[in-house]
Structure formats: structure tokens, C-alpha cells
Design an enzyme around this catalytic site. Sequence first.
Site, PDB file in Angstrom:
ATOM      1  N   ASN A  11       0.877  -1.165   0.000  1.00 46.52           N
ATOM      2  CA  ASN A  11       0.000   0.000   0.000  1.00 46.52           C
ATOM      3  C   ASN A  11       0.918   1.220   0.000  1.00 46.52           C
ATOM      4  O   ASN A  11       1.522   1.534   1.021  1.00 46.52           O
ATOM      5  CB  ASN A  11      -0.891  -0.026   1.247  1.00 46.52           C
ATOM      6  CG  ASN A  11      -1.693   1.254   1.414  1.00 46.52           C
ATOM      7  OD1 ASN A  11      -1.769   2.076   0.502  1.00 46.52           O
ATOM      8  ND2 ASN A  11      -2.293   1.434   2.584  1.00 46.52           N
ATOM      9  N   LYS A  13       0.163   4.284  -0.250  1.00 49.13           N
ATOM     10  CA  LYS A  13      -0.439   5.493   0.334  1.00 49.13           C
ATOM     11  C   LYS A  13      -0.153   6.689  -0.579  1.00 49.13           C
ATOM     12  O   LYS A  13      -0.214   6.546  -1.795  1.00 49.13           O
ATOM     13  CB  LYS A  13       0.060   5.693   1.761  1.00 49.13           C
ATOM     14  CG  LYS A  13      -0.115   4.421   2.595  1.00 49.13           C
ATOM     15  CD  LYS A  13       0.055   4.613   4.055  1.00 49.13           C
ATOM     16  CE  LYS A  13      -0.162   3.274   4.761  1.00 49.13           C
ATOM     17  NZ  LYS A  13      -0.119   3.365   6.196  1.00 49.13           N
ATOM     18  N   HIS A  99      -9.688   1.478   4.729  1.00 47.98           N
ATOM     19  CA  HIS A  99      -8.392   1.591   5.413  1.00 47.98           C
ATOM     20  C   HIS A  99      -8.554   2.534   6.603  1.00 47.98           C
ATOM     21  O   HIS A  99      -9.305   3.519   6.532  1.00 47.98           O
ATOM     22  CB  HIS A  99      -7.329   2.122   4.440  1.00 47.98           C
ATOM     23  CG  HIS A  99      -5.955   2.075   5.037  1.00 47.98           C
ATOM     24  ND1 HIS A  99      -5.504   3.019   5.927  1.00 47.98           N
ATOM     25  CD2 HIS A  99      -4.964   1.158   4.914  1.00 47.98           C
ATOM     26  CE1 HIS A  99      -4.280   2.687   6.314  1.00 47.98           C
ATOM     27  NE2 HIS A  99      -3.926   1.560   5.718  1.00 47.98           N
ATOM     28  N   GLU A 101      -6.875   4.866   7.722  1.00 46.11           N
ATOM     29  CA  GLU A 101      -6.626   6.291   7.448  1.00 46.11           C
ATOM     30  C   GLU A 101      -7.843   6.931   6.784  1.00 46.11           C
ATOM     31  O   GLU A 101      -8.131   8.102   7.000  1.00 46.11           O
ATOM     32  CB  GLU A 101      -5.350   6.438   6.601  1.00 46.11           C
ATOM     33  CG  GLU A 101      -4.111   6.230   7.469  1.00 46.11           C
ATOM     34  CD  GLU A 101      -2.917   5.601   6.755  1.00 46.11           C
ATOM     35  OE1 GLU A 101      -2.842   5.682   5.527  1.00 46.11           O
ATOM     36  OE2 GLU A 101      -2.069   5.007   7.465  1.00 46.11           O
ATOM     37  N   GLU A 171      -5.918  -4.915  10.328  1.00 47.16           N
ATOM     38  CA  GLU A 171      -4.867  -3.935  10.554  1.00 47.16           C
ATOM     39  C   GLU A 171      -5.140  -3.203  11.862  1.00 47.16           C
ATOM     40  O   GLU A 171      -5.865  -2.194  11.883  1.00 47.16           O
ATOM     41  CB  GLU A 171      -4.834  -2.918   9.411  1.00 47.16           C
ATOM     42  CG  GLU A 171      -4.521  -3.514   8.068  1.00 47.16           C
ATOM     43  CD  GLU A 171      -3.848  -2.495   7.161  1.00 47.16           C
ATOM     44  OE1 GLU A 171      -2.709  -2.738   6.763  1.00 47.16           O
ATOM     45  OE2 GLU A 171      -4.453  -1.452   6.881  1.00 47.16           O
ATOM     46  N   GLY A 177       2.203   1.889  10.816  1.00 47.84           N
ATOM     47  CA  GLY A 177       3.211   2.953  10.719  1.00 47.84           C
ATOM     48  C   GLY A 177       3.915   3.265  12.034  1.00 47.84           C
ATOM     49  O   GLY A 177       4.612   4.271  12.138  1.00 47.84           O
ATOM     50  N   SER A 222       2.972  -2.484  10.278  1.00 49.79           N
ATOM     51  CA  SER A 222       4.416  -2.574  10.513  1.00 49.79           C
ATOM     52  C   SER A 222       5.018  -3.933  10.154  1.00 49.79           C
ATOM     53  O   SER A 222       5.918  -4.409  10.850  1.00 49.79           O
ATOM     54  CB  SER A 222       4.753  -2.202  11.963  1.00 49.79           C
ATOM     55  OG  SER A 222       4.365  -0.876  12.225  1.00 49.79           O
TER      56      SER A 222
HETATM   57  P1  PGA Z   1       2.596   0.010   7.668  1.00 47.65           P
HETATM   58  O1  PGA Z   1       1.168   0.325   6.981  1.00 47.65           O
HETATM   59  O2  PGA Z   1       3.089  -1.283   7.078  1.00 47.65           O
HETATM   60  O3  PGA Z   1       3.460   1.188   7.293  1.00 47.65           O
HETATM   61  O4  PGA Z   1       2.359  -0.096   9.136  1.00 47.65           O
HETATM   62  C1  PGA Z   1       0.226  -0.704   6.743  1.00 47.65           C
HETATM   63  C2  PGA Z   1      -1.034  -0.108   6.146  1.00 47.65           C
HETATM   64  O5  PGA Z   1      -1.430   0.988   6.539  1.00 47.65           O
HETATM   65  O6  PGA Z   1      -1.664  -0.719   5.258  1.00 47.65           O
END
Ligand code: PGA
Length: 258
Positions: A11, A13, A99, A101, A171, A177, A222
Site C-alpha cells: 500500500n 499510500k 483503510h 486512514e 490492521e 506505521g 508494521s
Molecule cells: P505500515 O502500513 O506497514 O506502514 O504499518 C500498513 C497499512 O497501513 O496498510
Amino acid sequence: MKIQKPLILGNWKMHFDKNEVRAFFKNFLDENITKLSKERSLGFAVPFPYLDLSSEILKDSGVLLGAQNVHWEQYGAFTGEISATMLKNVNTNFVLTGHSERRTLFGDTNESVSKRTKAAVSKGLIAIVCVGETKEEYQSGKREEVLREQIPASLAHLKDNDFENIVIAYEPVWAIGTGLSASPEEAESAHKLIREILKTILDGNKNTNLQASEIPLIYGGSVKEETAKALIEQPNIDGFLVGGASLKADSFKVICSA
Ligand code: PGA
């Protein structure tokens, strides 16, 4: 298109410019990835402006192309939104819905996630439906309660064969993150619970023979080169949704081969 397990998705982003996209794929696509993509599903959810370019580059590679959001209508006065028809038009294979976010920063709710997911699968896209508890919910022991509410509500508009075209991405928001991945045991216990929730949903749907075990469940939060192997060895973890580590071709290749 049929999704194979394991399923490992990046992803991106809101990262990269056009040259970086080209450079990334130049580095990423090699013989080993071509071979791997025959045995597992590998893919990238890229920013909208790079879908067309990425589709050109990925053509014939076996690597899947994804988007990060989709609207529930196909055309109309919805400034700033993109439809499943448009995504299909540029050869997109899958799309992320819900997601965290999108949920926390842009007002997505279980209801809108469910509508986006329905629109995606109706047009032949695979929907990667993202769920997971926040840090506060995790700390107050509410993970189970959250998943039991979030999953059926985020899938509420789906019917019959729609379930054949979804993947659930667990998630935990506190792991995204942050560098704080869920332990393999913890992620496995959440995935087991999700499997049970899906079973209940499918049991209530008389028009599909799909089993909960057939819906891929992927973990995100992560995921790194060092943590991928122990996570993927868990029986209910069918792959990953990878943010940060999917921006580095070398790291992501290691995760793809875990
Ligand atoms: P990350 O993000 O691997 O940077 O923690 C995962 C995601 O948001 O899909």
C-alpha cells in the site's frame, strides 16, 4: 480474477512521483518475482495518478494492480471521487476499502465502507476490506467487540457471490506505521476470531457455498522483512498488507518471498 494465497500487497499510500514509480518497478520486477507471482498473489495499491502507468509496466508481469479507494456510484457529480468502472477501465484488479486512514481522517464509516465494497465487487474488482481496533480500544480490551461490530457492518451490502471477491485485512490501528507489529500469536488470535465472524455471516447467507476458510485474511501493521516469516507461518494468516516496507523494492521482495 482468482486470488491465490498467500496474498502480499503493498500500500503505497500518498508516496512517490512518476520517476520513482518507474525506478521502483525496474528494481522490483525480476525473474524471481515473475516466478513467485505464479504461486502467490503479489500486488500494489498505488496512488490514482499512477494507475495507468503502473498498468503498462505491470502488464504481463503477473503482479496485481490496486487502488486505494473507490466510490459507490459509477458516474456523477461526486467531485474528487473515483468509480469502480473507472478503475476497471485502467486495468485495476483490486481496491482497498475502509483503510483506517480513510476511516479516521476522511470520515469513512462502516456504512460507506460497505457501499464502496459492494460497488467494487459488483464491477469485478477484488475488495480488500480493512478492519481493526484503535489503540484505545486495544488497551481497554475491546478488540473482539470492535471486530464483531465492524466486520458485519462493513460487509452489510454484500450478497450471495459477492463474498467470493473479498479479502479481509486485519490492521490494528496501533500497529500501522508505528513499528509496533502485533506478535504472531496476537495476530493469529485476531484472525481466528475474524474467521469465526465470517463463518457466522456466511452461515446466514443461503445463496453461497463459500466457506469462511476460503476468504483470504491478511495482516497489516508494521510488517517488515524480519517479522514476515513468523507471521505468515500462522495458520489463519494468508498474507500481508504492507505500507512503509512496500516503498523499498528490496525489503518488499524479501516480504514477498517469506
Ligand atoms: P505500515 O502500513 O506497514 O506502514 O504499518 C500498513 C497499512 O497501513 O496498510
